[in-house]
Design a protein around this motif. Structure first.
Motif, PDB file in Angstrom:
ATOM      1  N   GLY A 252       0.781  -1.220   0.000  1.00 49.84           N
ATOM      2  CA  GLY A 252       0.000   0.000   0.000  1.00 49.84           C
ATOM      3  C   GLY A 252       0.813   1.271   0.000  1.00 49.84           C
ATOM      4  N   ARG A 253       2.137   1.151  -0.206  1.00 43.57           N
ATOM      5  CA  ARG A 253       2.993   2.332  -0.204  1.00 43.57           C
ATOM      6  C   ARG A 253       2.795   3.142  -1.484  1.00 43.57           C
ATOM      7  NH1 ARG A 253       7.318   1.890   3.284  1.00 43.57           N
ATOM      8  NH2 ARG A 253       7.630   4.110   2.786  1.00 43.57           N
ATOM      9  N   PRO A 254       2.955   4.454  -1.435  1.00 40.73           N
ATOM     10  CA  PRO A 254       2.732   5.318  -2.610  1.00 40.73           C
ATOM     11  C   PRO A 254       3.903   5.274  -3.594  1.00 40.73           C
ATOM     12  CG  PRO A 254       3.384   6.646  -0.735  1.00 40.73           C
ATOM     13  CD  PRO A 254       3.250   5.248  -0.216  1.00 40.73           C
ATOM     14  N   LEU A 255       4.005   4.191  -4.343  1.00 38.16           N
ATOM     15  CA  LEU A 255       5.091   4.022  -5.304  1.00 38.16           C
ATOM     16  C   LEU A 255       4.737   4.686  -6.636  1.00 38.16           C
ATOM     17  CD1 LEU A 255       5.819   0.232  -4.623  1.00 38.16           C
ATOM     18  CD2 LEU A 255       7.003   2.218  -3.661  1.00 38.16           C
ATOM     19  N   PRO A 256       5.725   5.276  -7.323  1.00 35.30           N
ATOM     20  CA  PRO A 256       5.440   5.863  -8.636  1.00 35.30           C
ATOM     21  C   PRO A 256       5.162   4.763  -9.656  1.00 35.30           C
ATOM     22  CG  PRO A 256       7.808   5.910  -8.167  1.00 35.30           C
ATOM     23  CD  PRO A 256       7.117   5.442  -6.906  1.00 35.30           C
ATOM     24  N   PRO A 257       4.305   4.996 -10.643  1.00 32.58           N
ATOM     25  CA  PRO A 257       3.561   6.247 -10.881  1.00 32.58           C
ATOM     26  C   PRO A 257       2.172   6.246 -10.246  1.00 32.58           C
ATOM     27  CG  PRO A 257       3.263   4.794 -12.750  1.00 32.58           C
ATOM     28  CD  PRO A 257       4.114   4.037 -11.752  1.00 32.58           C
ATOM     29  N   PHE A 258       1.919   5.317  -9.319  1.00 35.97           N
ATOM     30  CA  PHE A 258       0.556   5.109  -8.828  1.00 35.97           C
ATOM     31  C   PHE A 258       0.165   6.016  -7.668  1.00 35.97           C
ATOM     32  CE2 PHE A 258       2.221   1.079 -10.475  1.00 35.97           C
ATOM     33  CZ  PHE A 258       1.350   0.886 -11.524  1.00 35.97           C
ATOM     34  N   GLY A 259       1.132   6.529  -6.947  1.00 35.18           N
ATOM     35  CA  GLY A 259       0.819   7.403  -5.829  1.00 35.18           C
ATOM     36  C   GLY A 259      -0.020   6.704  -4.768  1.00 35.18           C
ATOM     37  N   ASP A 260      -0.981   7.422  -4.201  1.00 37.46           N
ATOM     38  CA  ASP A 260      -1.788   6.896  -3.104  1.00 37.46           C
ATOM     39  C   ASP A 260      -2.788   5.834  -3.552  1.00 37.46           C
ATOM     40  OD1 ASP A 260      -0.493   8.549  -1.331  1.00 37.46           O
ATOM     41  OD2 ASP A 260      -1.967  10.162  -1.512  1.00 37.46           O
ATOM     42  N   LEU A 261      -2.923   5.627  -4.878  1.00 37.78           N
ATOM     43  CA  LEU A 261      -3.880   4.644  -5.367  1.00 37.78           C
ATOM     44  C   LEU A 261      -3.598   3.259  -4.807  1.00 37.78           C
ATOM     45  CD1 LEU A 261      -6.280   4.169  -7.324  1.00 37.78           C
ATOM     46  CD2 LEU A 261      -4.600   3.682  -9.099  1.00 37.78           C
ATOM     47  N   LEU A 262      -2.324   2.915  -4.623  1.00 34.59           N
ATOM     48  CA  LEU A 262      -1.983   1.570  -4.158  1.00 34.59           C
ATOM     49  C   LEU A 262      -2.479   1.289  -2.746  1.00 34.59           C
ATOM     50  CD1 LEU A 262       1.618   0.946  -5.570  1.00 34.59           C
ATOM     51  CD2 LEU A 262      -0.588   0.258  -6.497  1.00 34.59           C
TER      52      LEU A 262
ATOM     53  N   SER B 276      -7.400 -14.155  -7.562  1.00 33.13           N
ATOM     54  CA  SER B 276      -6.853 -12.890  -7.057  1.00 33.13           C
ATOM     55  C   SER B 276      -7.468 -11.708  -7.797  1.00 33.13           C
ATOM     56  CB  SER B 276      -5.322 -12.878  -7.225  1.00 33.13           C
ATOM     57  OG  SER B 276      -4.718 -13.942  -6.528  1.00 33.13           O
ATOM     58  N   PRO B 277      -8.757 -11.465  -7.589  1.00 31.22           N
ATOM     59  CA  PRO B 277      -9.389 -10.315  -8.270  1.00 31.22           C
ATOM     60  C   PRO B 277      -8.823  -9.007  -7.756  1.00 31.22           C
ATOM     61  CG  PRO B 277     -10.870 -11.242  -6.630  1.00 31.22           C
ATOM     62  CD  PRO B 277      -9.697 -12.172  -6.714  1.00 31.22           C
ATOM     63  N   SER B 278      -8.771  -8.010  -8.636  1.00 34.61           N
ATOM     64  CA  SER B 278      -8.184  -6.715  -8.301  1.00 34.61           C
ATOM     65  C   SER B 278      -9.163  -5.845  -7.522  1.00 34.61           C
ATOM     66  CB  SER B 278      -7.772  -5.997  -9.586  1.00 34.61           C
ATOM     67  OG  SER B 278      -7.517  -4.630  -9.344  1.00 34.61           O
ATOM     68  N   TYR B 279      -8.729  -5.369  -6.355  1.00 36.95           N
ATOM     69  CA  TYR B 279      -9.576  -4.464  -5.580  1.00 36.95           C
ATOM     70  C   TYR B 279      -9.628  -3.070  -6.203  1.00 36.95           C
ATOM     71  CZ  TYR B 279     -11.029  -7.491  -1.809  1.00 36.95           C
ATOM     72  OH  TYR B 279     -11.644  -8.478  -1.092  1.00 36.95           O
ATOM     73  N   LEU B 280      -8.638  -2.732  -7.023  1.00 34.61           N
ATOM     74  CA  LEU B 280      -8.727  -1.456  -7.739  1.00 34.61           C
ATOM     75  C   LEU B 280      -9.834  -1.519  -8.779  1.00 34.61           C
ATOM     76  CD1 LEU B 280      -4.976  -0.497  -8.187  1.00 34.61           C
ATOM     77  CD2 LEU B 280      -6.590   0.277  -6.441  1.00 34.61           C
ATOM     78  N   ILE B 281      -9.951  -2.649  -9.482  1.00 35.98           N
ATOM     79  CA  ILE B 281     -11.066  -2.813 -10.419  1.00 35.98           C
ATOM     80  C   ILE B 281     -12.387  -2.799  -9.661  1.00 35.98           C
ATOM     81  CG2 ILE B 281     -12.163  -4.359 -12.087  1.00 35.98           C
ATOM     82  CD1 ILE B 281      -9.396  -5.316 -12.892  1.00 35.98           C
ATOM     83  N   LEU B 282     -12.445  -3.520  -8.535  1.00 33.57           N
ATOM     84  CA  LEU B 282     -13.663  -3.542  -7.726  1.00 33.57           C
ATOM     85  C   LEU B 282     -14.056  -2.138  -7.267  1.00 33.57           C
ATOM     86  CD1 LEU B 282     -13.033  -6.706  -5.516  1.00 33.57           C
ATOM     87  CD2 LEU B 282     -14.809  -6.443  -7.256  1.00 33.57           C
ATOM     88  N   LEU B 283     -13.063  -1.348  -6.861  1.00 36.08           N
ATOM     89  CA  LEU B 283     -13.343   0.014  -6.409  1.00 36.08           C
ATOM     90  C   LEU B 283     -13.905   0.854  -7.550  1.00 36.08           C
ATOM     91  CD1 LEU B 283     -13.188   2.207  -4.246  1.00 36.08           C
ATOM     92  CD2 LEU B 283     -10.808   2.597  -4.911  1.00 36.08           C
ATOM     93  N   SER B 284     -13.341   0.692  -8.752  1.00 32.64           N
ATOM     94  CA  SER B 284     -13.842   1.480  -9.880  1.00 32.64           C
ATOM     95  C   SER B 284     -15.256   1.054 -10.269  1.00 32.64           C
ATOM     96  CB  SER B 284     -12.900   1.353 -11.082  1.00 32.64           C
ATOM     97  OG  SER B 284     -12.951   0.075 -11.682  1.00 32.64           O
ATOM     98  N   ILE B 285     -15.558  -0.235 -10.158  1.00 34.69           N
ATOM     99  CA  ILE B 285     -16.923  -0.715 -10.405  1.00 34.69           C
ATOM    100  C   ILE B 285     -17.883  -0.082  -9.396  1.00 34.69           C
ATOM    101  CG2 ILE B 285     -18.423  -2.753 -10.329  1.00 34.69           C
ATOM    102  CD1 ILE B 285     -16.034  -4.383 -11.387  1.00 34.69           C
TER     103      ILE B 285
END
Length: 443
Positions: free
Chosen positions: A27-37, A249-258
């Motif tokens: 969950g660290r803010p790594l580039p280029p994703f920033g706080d999204l991770l 291993s479904p993506s929680y980023l995809i789930l969040l966007s849904i």
């Protein structure tokens, strides 16, 4: 509009837990994703589990079911491919091994049929766009096939097509139901249909199973999709099917966007899509003045399909003109181009299309006629051919050979030659005209 998945993830972030779990970025803010991770988590306490959901994800599914008017709805992080696999799995539970299928179906459906041991009985689409694209499926032809082939598990169609053509879903549903089989609809390109002035979504028109690729036309990350069921009693079996084919291993980023996409189903969201559809209508009128063919009749009013067939403008030349005006199209061929518009296109985007059409010289008719999609003889079953020993050869050497793999151009992903079909002279020319030089055949 509530967003249950975001609420659950926000609650987890607020705990400020040490992440001694997957994924490795912690969950660290790594580039280029920033706080999204920070939101890219896994199935921990409070975040629910996609294939065994009873919390936030299940609440999100129920919210989408209400928005689309389905009996129940399941979320997919594996695109419409996973939804197609699941709904064909459900149809196959009848034990019947044939399925009436529109020949302009997507490659993912063909592969799923082969895996499930389903043998398609093809119904060919009618021509649209002045005959240069495959269009709607004739209810009358489906009726005839159901009378000839009583041992089928369902009727499978793609509506809207990649180019935006809609089939008569109410008529197809009535015919399928009169023969005791379900109607399955690949609506991958029509997730936005309930947001338009007239709701032409398959679940509102009688479909039994339907998939939506949310990411194609709504603000969702790639891979976000929905599977809709008319019968809610099939929910658990459908979830089992999705778990069988899908990643664990479904993506929680995809789930969040849904989850966030639920906001599109507010009155304000609907107004945005209806305004965008009006903009497309105005652009279509300008395109017709320049000699482009456009969609007519039942169609997706959000898609700007420009047909070139029988004119002096090639797909390559159209692409050059578009890119000179700063436009990257969804699709190009000598048959035409596709521009996909959404409310998230900027006024500058739409002005560029308008300027391109104004600057485009009038198209001239050449008299060239479209080549029909070849109807090939069957030499082997779909599954048998796909799993047979095979070799790759030049298209010019394939006359009389049995196709092993499915030969397709992507986009749009609709097969030109199907596994198990015998290659003919007309299909060789069709493949060459489509830029295909090699194919796999049975040894």
């Amino acid at each position: 509009m509530t967003t249950p998945i975001q609420s659950a993830l926000d609650a987890y972030l607020a705990k400020d837990m040490s992440r001694l779990h997957m994924p490795g970025h912690k969950g660290r803010p790594l580039p280029p994703f920033g706080d999204l991770l920070a939101y890219d988590v896994t199935e921990v306490e409070g975040t629910d589990s996609l294939f065994h959901c009873d919390g936030a994800i299940r609440d999100c599914e129920r919210a989408f079911s209400a928005a689309y008017g389905s009996g129940d709805t399941l979320i997919s992080c594996g695109g419409s491919t996973l939804c197609i696999q699941a709904m064909l799995f459900l149809a196959a539970l009848s034990g019947k091994k044939k399925i009436i299928a529109a020949r302009n179906l997507h490659l993912s459906a063909v592969n799923a049929m082969a895996l499930l041991g389903l043998e398609p009985v093809w119904v060919y689409p009618q021509n649209s766009g002045d005959g240069w694209i495959a269009g709607a499926i004739s209810p009358r032809e489906v009726q005839a096939l159901l009378e000839e082939e009583p041992d089928v598990c369902g009727v499978y169609v793609t509506s809207p097509t990649y180019f935006g053509v809609l089939s008569d879903i109410p008529a197809l549903a009535e015919i399928a139901h009169s023969h005791g089989v379900p109607l399955l609809v690949d609506n991958a390109h029509g997730a936005h249909l309930p947001l338009l002035a007239s709701n032409l979504h398959p679940m509102a028109l009688g479909a039994d199973f339907c998939c939506d690729s949310l990411h194609k036309s709504l603000p969702v990350l790639t891979g976000g999709a929905l599977l809709h069921l008319r019968d809610p009693a099939l929910y658990q079996r459908a979830k089992q099917a999705m778990g069988t084919f899908g990643s664990t291993s479904p993506s929680y980023l995809i789930l969040l966007s849904i989850d966030r996409c639920l906001e599109e189903f507010t009155p304000q969201g609907r107004a945005k899509y209806q305004e965008a559809a009006q903009q497309v209508s105005q652009l279509e009128a300008l395109a017709r003045q320049k000699g482009f063919g456009t969609l007519e009749g039942r169609r997706d009013s959000m898609k700007l399909s420009l047909f070139l067939g029988g004119t002096n403008l090639t797909g390559e030349a159209l692409g050059a003109l578009l890119r000179e005006h700063g436009i990257e199209p969804e699709y190009l061929s000598d048959g035409g181009g596709v521009l996909m518009v959404s409310p998230y296109n900027t006024p500058r985007d739409l002005e560029r299309i308008r300027t391109f059409l104004q600057d485009c010289p009038p198209l001239l008719a050449t008299g060239v006629q479209p080549q029909p999609l070849p109807r090939l003889p069957k030499g082997m079953g779909l599954r048998e051919a796909l799993l047979s020993p095979q070799e790759e050869i030049l298209v010019d050497q394939a006359l009389g050979r049995i196709a092993a793999g499915v030969t397709t151009t992507c986009p749009p992903g609709a097969p030109l030659v199907m596994s198990g079909e015998i290659v003919t002279e007309s299909s060789i020319q069709f493949m060459k005209n489509s830029g295909i030089s090699h194919l796999h055949v049975v040894k």
